[in-house]
Write a protein that holds these residues in place. Structure first.
Motif: not given
Length: 508
Positions: A403-411, A361-378, A60-62
């Motif tokens: 709220f489509n977090l997938w779209a927001i994170h991949h804008d 850089y460690l903190e940025a990596t964690i944020r990038e994972v959260l951006r790439m793969r939001p646990v609840a995309p919608l 659905p999020h895609i």
């Protein structure tokens, strides 16, 4: 071959009546909008099923992200006979969640969420109102994610990190599925806050908790048609049956803990969330009699404890599994994090929350994972509690909003090459320090934002740092990298995988 040839007993008048019936239904449900409103655009719905056919072929999020390219940052779709407005832009999401947060603070009543929440109790699925505000305030005060509360949380996480690293070290570099170990440590942190206890991994009660949590994750959202067509929930259904079995286990475990707390509660000594809720219950009964149980019955307490326990356990465990998986896929990111840690930390020093600014850089990596793969995309759908608006469009009272977090994170307007894993996007190119803001909303915002955000951030940082301080993450010999696709459900989780944790030769 015509319809009349297929069904010779069907006369022309019957066909006319059927067509007329569908046309009437379409007009009543889909075309009965107020003419004075400026509503978002969207695809034309079909009778009964709405735009379900538009969702076929992808998660659905895609599909909703693809639809945003055609219909805009705010559009409407019909999920069956329910109109849903989808928001796909960070600024519009913040407008709805923060600026007009109360307007969008309601919750939809769906068969699955009503089963989970006993028809809207607790925090996660409760509608906006007095009961929800009471439980949110009590939970927030109990978690105490500030001051001494954060120090106590850091100490608990560090203790669990010791156990986790011992558990990993016992694998001696052999292939290991990190799921169980992560479940244990995250489960014990949330258990200490909710139930005031720590479980041994083999404890029967803990294994029951893991079993019913896994069962609920496997069933909620699996059969989406139940929530689209609620009458289906009344029919024999394997998904609903399994969900009810898991809920019976959940209720048995949590009721037992609530009664144990009631029997051992001492006035003035608050041990955990259950004590906080029992104290509030007793005070309310003394002040208002049994009318107070309207919002603070034992069942209300049980559902709130479950919301905190279940939500905090599954989301943090899933995110840590994503982090480890991305680190295996991108060994150069591992190298850079470990080099950063070696430069900043002294040998064998414990990692602390205060090190976050020193390990950007460690903190940025964690944020990038959260951006790439939001646990609840919608995320969890919201409902408007009054007539309101978002952007240039009106949103009537009672409208379901996603709220489509997938779209927001991949804008692509905010992120360069958003499908590429790149932690540097969260760092200032000149200073190397963390950048704030961006099209990034992993914990939502406003009054319905995640209550456990501070706790989750602390867990993700401390566990990731401790694992990378002690181990090198590698794929087993001859094994292809596990998929980064993820399985859509109540949470978007990676498939189970094995990796090798090689002890690092040098200590930081």
């Amino acid at each position: 071959m015509s319809l009349l040839q297929l069904y010779p007993a069907l006369c022309v008048s019957d066909v006319v009546w059927v067509v007329a019936l569908f046309a009437l239904l379409y007009g009543l449900v889909y075309a009965g909008e107020r003419r004075d409103l400026v509503l978002p655009p969207g695809p034309t719905p079909l009778p009964i099923i709405g735009n379900l056919l538009n969702m076929v072929g992808a998660d659905p999020h895609i599909r909703m992200t693809q639809m945003a390219k055609k219909f805009g940052d705010v559009y409407q779709v019909w999920i069956g006979m329910e109109k849903v407005i989808v928001i796909n832009d960070i600024d519009l999401a913040k407008e709805a969640l923060v600026k007009n947060g109360d307007d969008f603070a309601g919750r939809a009543h769906l068969p699955t969420t009503d089963l989970l929440s006993n028809s809207g109790m607790g925090i996660a699925f409760a509608d906006y109102g007095r009961g929800w505000r009471i439980h949110k305030k009590l939970t927030h005060n109990s978690l105490k994610m500030f001051g001494n509360g954060m120090q106590q949380l850091e100490s608990r996480i560090s203790e669990e990190a010791d156990w986790l690293c011992s558990h990993i070290a016992a694998s001696a570099g052999r292939p290991l599925d990190p799921y169980l170990g992560l479940n244990v440590v995250i489960g014990n942190i949330i258990s200490s806050l909710c139930l005031g206890k720590r479980y041994h991994p083999e404890d029967p009660e803990f294994r029951t908790i893991v079993r019913y949590n896994e069962g609920l994750v496997d069933t909620v959202g699996k059969d989406g048609l139940i929530d689209v067509f609620p009458l289906l929930a009344k029919l024999p259904n394997a998904t609903v049956r399994k969900m009810k079995e898991c809920l019976e286990l959940r209720n048995k475990v949590l009721s037992k803990n609530i009664e144990e707390h009631r029997a051992t509660y001492q006035d003035g000594k608050i041990r955990d969330l259950i004590d906080t809720l029992l104290k509030a219950q007793a005070e309310a009964v003394m002040a208002s009699g049994h009318r107070a149980l309207r919002h603070l019955s034992d069942q209300h307490i049980l559902i709130t404890v479950n919301d905190v326990f279940g939500g905090g356990m599954e989301t943090a465990t899933t995110t840590l599994r994503w982090i480890l998986l991305f680190l295996v896929h991108y060994p150069e990111v591992q190298d850079r994090i470990q080099a950063e840690m070696q430069q900043v930390l002294c040998a064998n020093d414990p990692v602390r929350l205060s090190d976050r600014e020193r390990l950007p850089y460690l903190e940025a990596t964690i944020r990038e994972v959260l951006r790439m793969r939001p646990v609840a995309p919608l995320a969890i759908p919201h409902v408007t509690i009054r007539d309101t608006s978002v952007g240039d469009f009106d949103v009537p009272q009672g409208t379901r909003v996603m709220f489509n977090l997938w779209a927001i994170h991949h804008d692509e307007r905010h992120w360069t090459d958003p499908a590429t894993f790149n932690p540097d996007r969260f760092l200032d190119a000149k200073t190397g320090q963390l950048l704030r803001g961006g099209s990034f909303l992993p914990f939502l915002a406003g009054c319905r934002g995640c209550l456990g955000e501070s706790m989750a951030k602390a867990e993700l940082f401390l566990f990731t740092a401790r694992i990378l301080r002690d181990f090198r993450l590698e794929l087993p010999d001859g094994v292809s990298p596990p998929s980064l696709q993820g399985r859509y459900g109540v949470v978007m989780a990676p498939d189970r995988y094995d990796i090798c944790f090689r002890p690092r030769e040098e200590q930081l």
